[in-house]
Design a protein around this motif. Structure first.
Motif, PDB file in Angstrom:
ATOM      1  N   SER A   1       0.854  -1.193   0.000  1.00 22.97           N
ATOM      2  CA  SER A   1       0.000   0.000   0.000  1.00 22.97           C
ATOM      3  C   SER A   1       0.887   1.238   0.000  1.00 22.97           C
ATOM      4  N   ASN A   2       0.266   2.380  -0.228  1.00 28.50           N
ATOM      5  CA  ASN A   2       1.012   3.636  -0.241  1.00 28.50           C
ATOM      6  C   ASN A   2       1.404   4.104   1.155  1.00 28.50           C
ATOM      7  N   ASN A   3       0.873   3.459   2.202  1.00 30.50           N
ATOM      8  CA  ASN A   3       1.243   3.876   3.554  1.00 30.50           C
ATOM      9  C   ASN A   3       2.737   3.705   3.797  1.00 30.50           C
ATOM     10  N   SER A   4       3.300   2.618   3.297  1.00 36.08           N
ATOM     11  CA  SER A   4       4.739   2.413   3.462  1.00 36.08           C
ATOM     12  C   SER A   4       5.530   3.445   2.663  1.00 36.08           C
ATOM     13  N   VAL A   5       5.029   3.827   1.495  1.00 39.90           N
ATOM     14  CA  VAL A   5       5.695   4.859   0.699  1.00 39.90           C
ATOM     15  C   VAL A   5       5.671   6.190   1.438  1.00 39.90           C
TER      16      VAL A   5
ATOM     17  N   GLY B   1       4.904  -2.184  -7.983  1.00 40.60           N
ATOM     18  CA  GLY B   1       3.834  -2.984  -8.571  1.00 40.60           C
ATOM     19  C   GLY B   1       2.781  -3.433  -7.574  1.00 40.60           C
ATOM     20  N   LEU B   2       3.004  -3.185  -6.273  1.00 41.53           N
ATOM     21  CA  LEU B   2       2.040  -3.609  -5.258  1.00 41.53           C
ATOM     22  C   LEU B   2       1.172  -2.476  -4.754  1.00 41.53           C
ATOM     23  N   HIS B   3       1.543  -1.237  -5.075  1.00 43.40           N
ATOM     24  CA  HIS B   3       0.769  -0.079  -4.643  1.00 43.40           C
ATOM     25  C   HIS B   3       0.445   0.778  -5.868  1.00 43.40           C
ATOM     26  N   PRO B   4      -0.494   1.699  -5.759  1.00 41.84           N
ATOM     27  CA  PRO B   4      -0.815   2.561  -6.915  1.00 41.84           C
ATOM     28  C   PRO B   4       0.404   3.347  -7.384  1.00 41.84           C
TER      29      PRO B   4
ATOM     30  N   VAL C   1      11.804   6.037  -4.233  1.00 41.89           N
ATOM     31  CA  VAL C   1      10.985   5.436  -3.173  1.00 41.89           C
ATOM     32  C   VAL C   1       9.810   4.642  -3.736  1.00 41.89           C
ATOM     33  N   PRO C   2       8.953   5.205  -4.606  1.00 46.06           N
ATOM     34  CA  PRO C   2       7.850   4.382  -5.128  1.00 46.06           C
ATOM     35  C   PRO C   2       8.307   3.229  -6.014  1.00 46.06           C
ATOM     36  N   GLU C   3       9.498   3.335  -6.627  1.00 49.86           N
ATOM     37  CA  GLU C   3       9.995   2.243  -7.463  1.00 49.86           C
ATOM     38  C   GLU C   3      10.548   1.096  -6.622  1.00 49.86           C
ATOM     39  N   LEU C   4      11.184   1.409  -5.493  1.00 47.33           N
ATOM     40  CA  LEU C   4      11.853   0.379  -4.700  1.00 47.33           C
ATOM     41  C   LEU C   4      10.961  -0.186  -3.608  1.00 47.33           C
TER      42      LEU C   4
END
Length: 420
Positions: free
Chosen positions: A284-288, A366-369, A359-362
């Protein structure tokens, strides 16, 4: 300029001005102008001209194949038209062809009289198939002539189609040359999905900015209230030391912590909080948001500590003496004084969060938006559409500029106050 000349002298002032000019022109203006020019040139890879060029390429391959077949059939017809050779070796070799079979180098072909079957044609081997038509479909001069005629007719028709396509291509090229070069089609033709991702990215970056402020404000206020430089210096040291490590390594460290079999789930399993199927935190995006807030927390911390360090403590004490609560003291005294630092930190954190790709790539790729920076990256490097990618990049830059203006207007601060 006069102050620079008086302070540094003519030669050093000239060097400073040249370096600033090169920096602004070469590292800021030139890339932006290039991207702006490319974003105004729309390249449609599925227009009529592209389809015509693809058809010409396919037809060229077909014509080349027909030419090859024509040469092969003409050669076969010439061989059939030749009188039989009186050379025994040649006769043996021709009879050993088996109706179009091939010879293996280093092997001799026995003559018809020396064969065990008395010269009868042997069936083709299944391991070495004959490329001719065999005895069941023996070629004759008449059949080859008919085939040549059909191939010639097909080639002539293909060449006629090629001529028509070349004329159409010339007309389309002329029309494209006369068409206006620049347009806003790269901006107006944005896909609905990409537009949705763009809007969500702006909201995501705003949320990361709010998280960074909520985390940094109490720490900055506590550090600014410490008496003596040792306490504030210790807090700064604790904050800065982790950032001596490369950003990629820090992001990978968070990936190891938040992975399904990472440190967090291992600790929760040891405590009995989760079972054998732990949650996947990176899905999810929460981790991002968490990793981004950690990555850019210093860009919010330093401006806040700088402004809160100049706060006159007597104002806080006066508000308390007048009966103001803790929340009212912060709302009416501390926060208004910290507005320049808040604005500066919000601007920097928002711009970094909106444009980051690591950050969103690593973290859970593929698991978050998707984030809009990932869309831009794929436009540039996966599809090779640099014009559309430039338009998307300038859209993100424009949104950052709008955010800066909104922050300055909301906090009622100027660029000069932020620079202080």
């Amino acid at each position: 300029m006069g102050a620079l000349l008086r302070t540094y002298g003519g030669p050093l002032t000239t060097v400073i001005v040249l370096l600033v000019t090169v920096w602004i022109g070469g590292m800021i203006a030139a890339p932006l102008l290039t991207m702006g020019e490319r974003s105004l040139v729309h390249v449609d890879r599925n227009d009529e001209l592209s389809q015509t060029e693809n058809a010409i390429n396919r037809l060229s391959r077909d014509i080349a194949t027909l030419d090859y077949d024509l040469v092969a059939r003409e050669k076969e017809l010439a061989e059939l038209s030749e009188p039989p050779s009186s050379d025994p070796a040649g006769a043996g070799a021709s009879s050993g062809g088996g109706g179009g079979g091939f010879m293996v180098p280093g092997m001799s072909v026995p003559s018809a009289g020396n064969r065990a079957d008395g010269g009868a044609a042997s069936p083709p081997s299944p391991l070495f198939p004959s490329f001719g038509r065999g005895s069941g479909g023996a070629e004759t001069a008449e059949s080859l002539a008919e085939e040549l005629e059909g191939l010639t007719a097909r080639r002539d028709a293909a060449q006629g189609q090629m001529a028509a396509l070349k004329e159409k291509q010339a007309v389309l090229i002329e029309a494209a040359a006369n068409a206006p070069r620049y347009s806003f089609q790269n901006y107006t033709s944005i896909e609905p999905l990409h537009l949705k991702i763009f809007v969500k990215t702006i909201l995501y970056a705003t949320l990361v900015t709010v998280i960074a402020f909520v985390v940094c404000y109490p720490v900055a206020y506590f550090a600014s209230n410490l008496k003596g430089a040792l306490g504030a210096g210790a807090i700064l040291l604790l904050l800065v030391v982790p950032y001596s490590i490369n950003e990629l390594l820090r992001v990978y460290a968070w990936v190891m912590i938040l992975a399904r079999e990472g440190v967090l789930n291992s600790g929760l399993q040891a405590l009995g909080v989760v079972g054998s199927d732990p949650p996947q935190w990176v899905a999810s995006n929460n981790s991002v948001f968490l990793v981004m807030a950690y990555a850019y927390i210093l860009f919010m911390m330093f401006p806040l500590m700088n402004t809160l360090g100049t706060l006159d403590r007597s104002q806080v004490e006066a508000a308390r003496d007048l009966g103001a609560s803790v929340w009212r003291v912060h709302y009416r005294v501390v926060l208004p004084h910290a507005k320049p630092g808040i604005a500066m930190g919000a601007i920097v954190v928002f711009m970094l969060s909106a444009g980051v790709i690591t950050v969103p790539e690593l973290v859970g790729r593929g698991l978050h938006p998707d984030w809009f920076s990932q869309v831009i990256y794929r436009r540039f490097f996966d599809t090779g559409d640099w014009n559309q990618g430039s338009a998307y990049s300038l859209m993100l830059l424009a949104s950052c500029i709008v955010f800066i203006l909104m922050v300055l207007s909301a906090f009622r601060v100027s660029i000069r106050e932020i620079a202080k």
